[in-house]
Design an enzyme around this catalytic site. Structure first.
Site, PDB file in Angstrom:
ATOM      1  N   HIS A   1       0.735  -4.279  -8.891  1.00 18.60           N
ATOM      2  CA  HIS A   1       1.111  -2.924  -8.461  1.00 18.60           C
ATOM      3  C   HIS A   1       0.443  -2.610  -7.123  1.00 18.60           C
ATOM      4  O   HIS A   1      -0.414  -1.728  -7.019  1.00 18.60           O
ATOM      5  CB  HIS A   1       0.762  -1.910  -9.557  1.00 18.60           C
ATOM      6  CG  HIS A   1       1.533  -2.179 -10.815  1.00 18.60           C
ATOM      7  ND1 HIS A   1       2.677  -1.477 -11.164  1.00 18.60           N
ATOM      8  CD2 HIS A   1       1.363  -3.125 -11.774  1.00 18.60           C
ATOM      9  CE1 HIS A   1       3.153  -1.972 -12.293  1.00 18.60           C
ATOM     10  NE2 HIS A   1       2.374  -2.966 -12.688  1.00 18.60           N
TER      11      HIS A   1
ATOM     12  N   HIS B   1       5.402  -2.118 -18.048  1.00 18.34           N
ATOM     13  CA  HIS B   1       4.223  -1.500 -17.433  1.00 18.34           C
ATOM     14  C   HIS B   1       3.693  -0.336 -18.269  1.00 18.34           C
ATOM     15  O   HIS B   1       2.501  -0.043 -18.240  1.00 18.34           O
ATOM     16  CB  HIS B   1       4.593  -1.018 -16.022  1.00 18.34           C
ATOM     17  CG  HIS B   1       3.505  -0.310 -15.292  1.00 18.34           C
ATOM     18  ND1 HIS B   1       2.205  -0.758 -15.254  1.00 18.34           N
ATOM     19  CD2 HIS B   1       3.529   0.835 -14.561  1.00 18.34           C
ATOM     20  CE1 HIS B   1       1.482   0.068 -14.522  1.00 18.34           C
ATOM     21  NE2 HIS B   1       2.252   1.050 -14.110  1.00 18.34           N
TER      22      HIS B   1
ATOM     23  N   HIS C   1       6.685   7.409 -15.192  1.00 17.55           N
ATOM     24  CA  HIS C   1       6.341   6.188 -15.911  1.00 17.55           C
ATOM     25  C   HIS C   1       6.769   6.279 -17.377  1.00 17.55           C
ATOM     26  O   HIS C   1       7.448   5.398 -17.911  1.00 17.55           O
ATOM     27  CB  HIS C   1       4.832   5.934 -15.837  1.00 17.55           C
ATOM     28  CG  HIS C   1       4.356   5.458 -14.505  1.00 17.55           C
ATOM     29  ND1 HIS C   1       4.115   6.289 -13.439  1.00 17.55           N
ATOM     30  CD2 HIS C   1       4.063   4.214 -14.052  1.00 17.55           C
ATOM     31  CE1 HIS C   1       3.705   5.590 -12.403  1.00 17.55           C
ATOM     32  NE2 HIS C   1       3.660   4.322 -12.738  1.00 17.55           N
TER      33      HIS C   1
ATOM     34  N   PHE D   1       0.280 -27.576   9.832  1.00 21.41           N
ATOM     35  CA  PHE D   1       0.805 -26.465   9.019  1.00 21.41           C
ATOM     36  C   PHE D   1      -0.186 -25.318   8.860  1.00 21.41           C
ATOM     37  O   PHE D   1      -1.398 -25.509   8.894  1.00 21.41           O
ATOM     38  CB  PHE D   1       1.279 -26.949   7.636  1.00 21.41           C
ATOM     39  CG  PHE D   1       0.420 -28.002   6.993  1.00 21.41           C
ATOM     40  CD1 PHE D   1       0.644 -29.351   7.238  1.00 21.41           C
ATOM     41  CD2 PHE D   1      -0.613 -27.641   6.149  1.00 21.41           C
ATOM     42  CE1 PHE D   1      -0.149 -30.318   6.625  1.00 21.41           C
ATOM     43  CE2 PHE D   1      -1.397 -28.607   5.537  1.00 21.41           C
ATOM     44  CZ  PHE D   1      -1.166 -29.953   5.788  1.00 21.41           C
ATOM     45  N   ALA D   2       0.424 -24.134   8.718  1.00 19.36           N
ATOM     46  CA  ALA D   2      -0.311 -22.892   8.453  1.00 19.36           C
ATOM     47  C   ALA D   2       0.108 -22.361   7.105  1.00 19.36           C
ATOM     48  O   ALA D   2       1.310 -22.312   6.810  1.00 19.36           O
ATOM     49  CB  ALA D   2      -0.006 -21.865   9.539  1.00 19.36           C
ATOM     50  N   TRP D   3      -0.896 -21.988   6.290  1.00 19.82           N
ATOM     51  CA  TRP D   3      -0.599 -21.333   5.005  1.00 19.82           C
ATOM     52  C   TRP D   3      -1.823 -20.606   4.497  1.00 19.82           C
ATOM     53  O   TRP D   3      -2.937 -20.877   4.921  1.00 19.82           O
ATOM     54  CB  TRP D   3       0.019 -22.283   3.974  1.00 19.82           C
ATOM     55  CG  TRP D   3      -0.700 -23.590   3.673  1.00 19.82           C
ATOM     56  CD1 TRP D   3      -1.782 -24.112   4.296  1.00 19.82           C
ATOM     57  CD2 TRP D   3      -0.345 -24.528   2.645  1.00 19.82           C
ATOM     58  NE1 TRP D   3      -2.130 -25.309   3.747  1.00 19.82           N
ATOM     59  CE2 TRP D   3      -1.262 -25.598   2.732  1.00 19.82           C
ATOM     60  CE3 TRP D   3       0.644 -24.567   1.681  1.00 19.82           C
ATOM     61  CZ2 TRP D   3      -1.213 -26.699   1.871  1.00 19.82           C
ATOM     62  CZ3 TRP D   3       0.691 -25.670   0.823  1.00 19.82           C
ATOM     63  CH2 TRP D   3      -0.227 -26.719   0.928  1.00 19.82           C
ATOM     64  N   ASN D   4      -1.563 -19.647   3.591  1.00 16.82           N
ATOM     65  CA  ASN D   4      -2.620 -18.786   3.071  1.00 16.82           C
ATOM     66  C   ASN D   4      -2.535 -18.734   1.553  1.00 16.82           C
ATOM     67  O   ASN D   4      -1.504 -19.071   0.974  1.00 16.82           O
ATOM     68  CB  ASN D   4      -2.435 -17.338   3.581  1.00 16.82           C
ATOM     69  CG  ASN D   4      -2.356 -17.268   5.091  1.00 16.82           C
ATOM     70  OD1 ASN D   4      -3.185 -17.824   5.791  1.00 16.82           O
ATOM     71  ND2 ASN D   4      -1.330 -16.603   5.593  1.00 16.82           N
TER      72      ASN D   4
ATOM     73  N   ASP E   1       7.951  -1.256 -10.657  1.00 13.48           N
ATOM     74  CA  ASP E   1       7.392  -1.055 -11.991  1.00 13.48           C
ATOM     75  C   ASP E   1       8.432  -1.502 -13.020  1.00 13.48           C
ATOM     76  O   ASP E   1       9.528  -0.919 -13.100  1.00 13.48           O
ATOM     77  CB  ASP E   1       7.088   0.429 -12.257  1.00 13.48           C
ATOM     78  CG  ASP E   1       5.886   0.958 -11.476  1.00 13.48           C
ATOM     79  OD1 ASP E   1       5.149   0.166 -10.860  1.00 13.48           O
ATOM     80  OD2 ASP E   1       5.708   2.192 -11.488  1.00 13.48           O
TER      81      ASP E   1
HETATM   82  C1  23J Z   1      -1.455   2.380 -13.880  1.00 14.79           C
HETATM   83  C2  23J Z   1      -1.768   3.560 -14.483  1.00 14.79           C
HETATM   84  C3  23J Z   1      -1.261   4.739 -14.010  1.00 14.79           C
HETATM   85  C4  23J Z   1      -0.401   4.702 -12.929  1.00 14.79           C
HETATM   86  C5  23J Z   1      -0.039   3.491 -12.298  1.00 14.79           C
HETATM   87  C6  23J Z   1      -0.596   2.343 -12.790  1.00 14.79           C
HETATM   88  C7  23J Z   1       0.913   3.443 -11.159  1.00 14.79           C
HETATM   89  O1  23J Z   1       1.218   4.418 -10.535  1.00 14.79           O
HETATM   90  C8  23J Z   1       1.629   2.184 -10.839  1.00 14.79           C
HETATM   91  O2  23J Z   1       1.393   1.545  -9.830  1.00 14.79           O
HETATM   92  O3  23J Z   1       2.506   1.840 -11.617  1.00 14.79           O
HETATM   93  S1  23J Z   1       0.248   6.220 -12.349  1.00 14.79           S
HETATM   94 MN    MN Z   2       3.264   0.396 -10.280  1.00 18.47          MN
END
Ligand code: 23J
Ligand code: MN
Length: 262
Positions: A73, A83, A211, A63-66, A79
């Site tokens: 992120h 977050h 965000h 077997f192969a695995w990582n 997201d």
């Molecule tokens: C953490 C802080 C700011 C940002 C981000 C993460 C991302 O763009 C992300 O990957 O969600 S802008």
């Molecule tokens: Mn992100």
């Protein structure tokens, strides 16, 4: 037509290739670009690491695995509302608690590739979205909206993060763009750049509006999408599902678009 007829027909179309599955995902590995935040946020997401456990050798003859080092992120990723501080109180705002019914939805693909080629700091506005709707039709409740910039062609080049002494330069939405999309009750917003916000979005009001505003309203973000040039403006379905990470704030995804052929 009944729902069961529709799903049977979709199944037949998938098997025959009448509906094409387009992979909107970049390769996840040590060369995957990772977001660089301003120096006051000194604790970065590490680069992706893939460590071999075995590959048909003394550590595993059949077997192969990582195993991996992987930030939530990293690469083509999701997201979740938790977050961002504006989404912190949603009990269904984590990767393991969100409603999966929302993840499979029609996708509106707004082509900003020409504008982004001319201007690396191109911003899509509410008026820009309204002009797109006048041409292609209204954005509906529960739908995904993705911004095509063809930024995926830059992965592997300095021009993907595209950073100079003033920080990163990449296209994205204005605050009024995201507010308008939220008024249409979209499920989420996706881009082809490193994050859902423009490179210079730290200086906007509010900072990082994609965000701040998406997650305030319990909506989702998608970053580093690829192959949006293969999507129609309307008429495809996007499946963007994060791993069910416990209390997760995001996750790499395999983003798949179902695109009718011809
Ligand atoms: C953490 C802080 C700011 C940002 C981000 C993460 C991302 O763009 C992300 O990957 O969600 S802008
Ligand atoms: Mn992100």
């Amino acid at each position: 037509m009944s729902a069961s007829d529709i799903v049977s027909n979709l199944g037949a179309m998938l098997v025959s290739g009448g509906v094409e599955v387009v992979d909107c995902t970049g390769v996840l590995g040590p060369d995957t670009p990772i977001i660089q935040l301003p120096p006051e946020f000194a604790k970065p997401t590490p680069k992706v690491e893939i460590h071999k456990i075995s590959e048909y050798d003394q550590d595993g003859p059949f077997f192969a695995w990582n195993w991996m080092v992987l930030g939530e992120h990293s690469g083509t990723h999701f997201d979740a509302p938790h977050h961002w501080i504006t989404g912190k109180d949603y009990s269904d705002g984590y990767t393991d608690t969100l409603d999966v019914q929302r993840l499979v939805a029609p996708v509106n693909c707004i082509d900003c590739s020409a504008e982004s080629a001319k201007n690396e700091d191109f911003l899509l506005t509410a008026d820009g979205v309204k002009a797109w709707e006048a041409e292609h039709g209204e954005i509906g409740e529960g739908e995904w909206v993705v911004m095509r910039t063809d930024w995926d062609k830059r992965v592997g080049e300095e021009e993907f993060l595209n950073t100079d002494e003033n920080g990163p330069h990449s296209p994205g939405p204005t605050p009024d763009c995201i507010e308008y999309l939220l008024s249409k009750k979209i499920v989420g917003w996706g881009t082809q750049c490193i994050g859902t916000d423009a490179g210079q979005a730290g200086g906007m009001e509010p900072p990082y509006p994609a965000h701040n505003l998406l997650h305030r309203d319990n909506c989702f973000g998608l970053a580093s999408l690829t192959n949006l040039s293969k999507l129609p403006a309307k008429g495809a379905i996007l499946i963007a599902a994060p791993l069910k990470i416990e209390n997760g704030t995001g996750s790499p995804i395999r983003a798949l678009a179902l695109v009718p052929k011809g």
